[in-house]
Design a protein around this motif. Structure first.
Motif, PDB file in Angstrom:
ATOM      1  N   GLU A  15       0.823  -1.209   0.000  1.00 56.66           N
ATOM      2  CA  GLU A  15       0.000   0.000   0.000  1.00 56.66           C
ATOM      3  C   GLU A  15       0.856   1.256   0.000  1.00 56.66           C
ATOM      4  O   GLU A  15       0.578   2.212  -0.715  1.00 56.66           O
ATOM      5  N   ARG A  18       2.633   1.941  -3.371  1.00 59.21           N
ATOM      6  CA  ARG A  18       1.784   2.173  -4.529  1.00 59.21           C
ATOM      7  C   ARG A  18       1.660   3.664  -4.778  1.00 59.21           C
ATOM      8  O   ARG A  18       1.292   4.432  -3.907  1.00 59.21           O
ATOM      9  N   ASP A 177     -10.777   3.916   6.223  1.00 65.49           N
ATOM     10  CA  ASP A 177     -10.111   2.663   5.860  1.00 65.49           C
ATOM     11  C   ASP A 177     -10.236   1.594   6.943  1.00 65.49           C
ATOM     12  O   ASP A 177      -9.265   0.928   7.298  1.00 65.49           O
ATOM     13  N   TYR A 180     -10.939  -3.710   5.374  1.00 61.85           N
ATOM     14  CA  TYR A 180      -9.797  -4.224   4.624  1.00 61.85           C
ATOM     15  C   TYR A 180      -9.715  -5.722   4.902  1.00 61.85           C
ATOM     16  O   TYR A 180     -10.710  -6.340   5.270  1.00 61.85           O
ATOM     17  N   ARG A 207     -11.314   2.781   0.969  1.00 59.57           N
ATOM     18  CA  ARG A 207     -10.524   2.416  -0.197  1.00 59.57           C
ATOM     19  C   ARG A 207     -10.902   1.010  -0.638  1.00 59.57           C
ATOM     20  O   ARG A 207     -10.867   0.073   0.151  1.00 59.57           O
ATOM     21  N   ARG A 209     -10.359  -2.420  -2.432  1.00 60.61           N
ATOM     22  CA  ARG A 209      -9.255  -3.286  -2.821  1.00 60.61           C
ATOM     23  C   ARG A 209      -9.746  -4.655  -3.293  1.00 60.61           C
ATOM     24  O   ARG A 209      -9.269  -5.193  -4.271  1.00 60.61           O
ATOM     25  N   ASN A 236      -8.930   4.978  -5.770  1.00 64.30           N
ATOM     26  CA  ASN A 236      -9.905   3.923  -5.424  1.00 64.30           C
ATOM     27  C   ASN A 236     -10.569   4.194  -4.076  1.00 64.30           C
ATOM     28  O   ASN A 236     -10.874   3.268  -3.322  1.00 64.30           O
TER      29      ASN A 236
END
Length: 250
Positions: A15, A18, A177, A180, A207, A209, A236
């Motif tokens: 992460e 990126r 966030d 996840y 976000r 994913r 995103n």
């Protein structure tokens, strides 16, 4: 709720390395993302304590981080939410409002909400609280109208005992966030439901994913009316507002 350390380190590394896929000035999304990312700065001199800096709410905020678990890292969704709170401070005034952040991590969102005038309760797992408390005290002491609180909150555990509905009436629930790769999505949903009362507004940056995120959105909408406030395709990330089902949006 902790992940296996090797899994956690691998995903954090992926992460953080990126790069956002945008070119400044190309479109409205990318212009906003560029503005948000400009709020972040790094120390000019390397020290033995890892930290990052951010400019929000008229203050320079220094956040101590680590990479051994999710809760010790500032994720882009937190920057998106902080930018929204600052740039929409008139429509979503936090002055004297009661705010709880779930999954507060390093505390950036809670710090910004505090600096904007809110009564803030920042919550997370016990192993994260030391760093969370340090960051919040360092960045809000003698700078804010209401000194924020830091409390332990394990999603779905002893909610009525630790956060009784009769006493804990929040104007806003904030989250960045929190969805996840973890097995506690139902507990997270239960926590949202317990903390959210008739007049509570949820502000949540997420976000996307994996497919689990889409599945969670579906479950979330069974209990809450959900509205997209902003969308950032280059990251995103989607910023949502939600209220309990059947209650009118602000």
């Amino acid at each position: 709720m902790d992940m296996i350390p090797s899994q956690c380190n691998h995903l954090i590394s992926a992460e953080l390395t990126r790069k956002p896929e945008y070119k400044e000035g190309k479109n409205e999304d990318e212009q906003t993302v560029a503005e948000i990312m400009r709020r972040r700065f790094s120390p000019a001199v390397v020290t033995n304590r890892s930290w990052e800096g951010f400019h929000f709410a008229g203050h320079e905020i220094k956040i101590t981080e680590a990479t051994e678990c999710y809760g010790a890292v500032v994720w882009p969704s937190a920057l998106v939410l902080c930018h929204f709170l600052e740039t929409n401070a008139e429509q979503y005034s936090l002055v004297d409002k009661s705010v709880i952040e779930i999954g507060a991590g390093t505390g950036l969102v809670s710090i910004v909400a505090t600096l904007l005038g809110a009564h803030v309760t920042a919550t997370d797992l016990p192993e994260v609280l030391g760093n969370l408390q340090y960051n919040i005290l360092k960045n809000t002491k003698i700078k804010c109208k209401h000194q924020p609180q830091v409390k332990e909150l394990s999603w779905g555990v002893d909610l009525e005992k630790n956060f009784p509905k009769s006493l804990c009436q929040f104007d806003y629930i904030m989250a960045a966030d929190v969805v996840y790769y973890h097995p506690f999505l139902e507990e997270l949903l239960l926590t949202f439901h317990h903390l959210c009362q008739d007049n509570t507004v949820i502000l949540w940056a997420m976000r996307f994913r994996l497919d689990k995120e889409n599945q969670f959105i579906g479950r979330f909408q069974e209990l809450f009316d959900l509205e997209v406030i902003s969308n950032f395709p280059s990251l995103n990330i989607t910023l949502y507002k939600a209220v309990r089902r059947g209650k009118k949006m602000m």
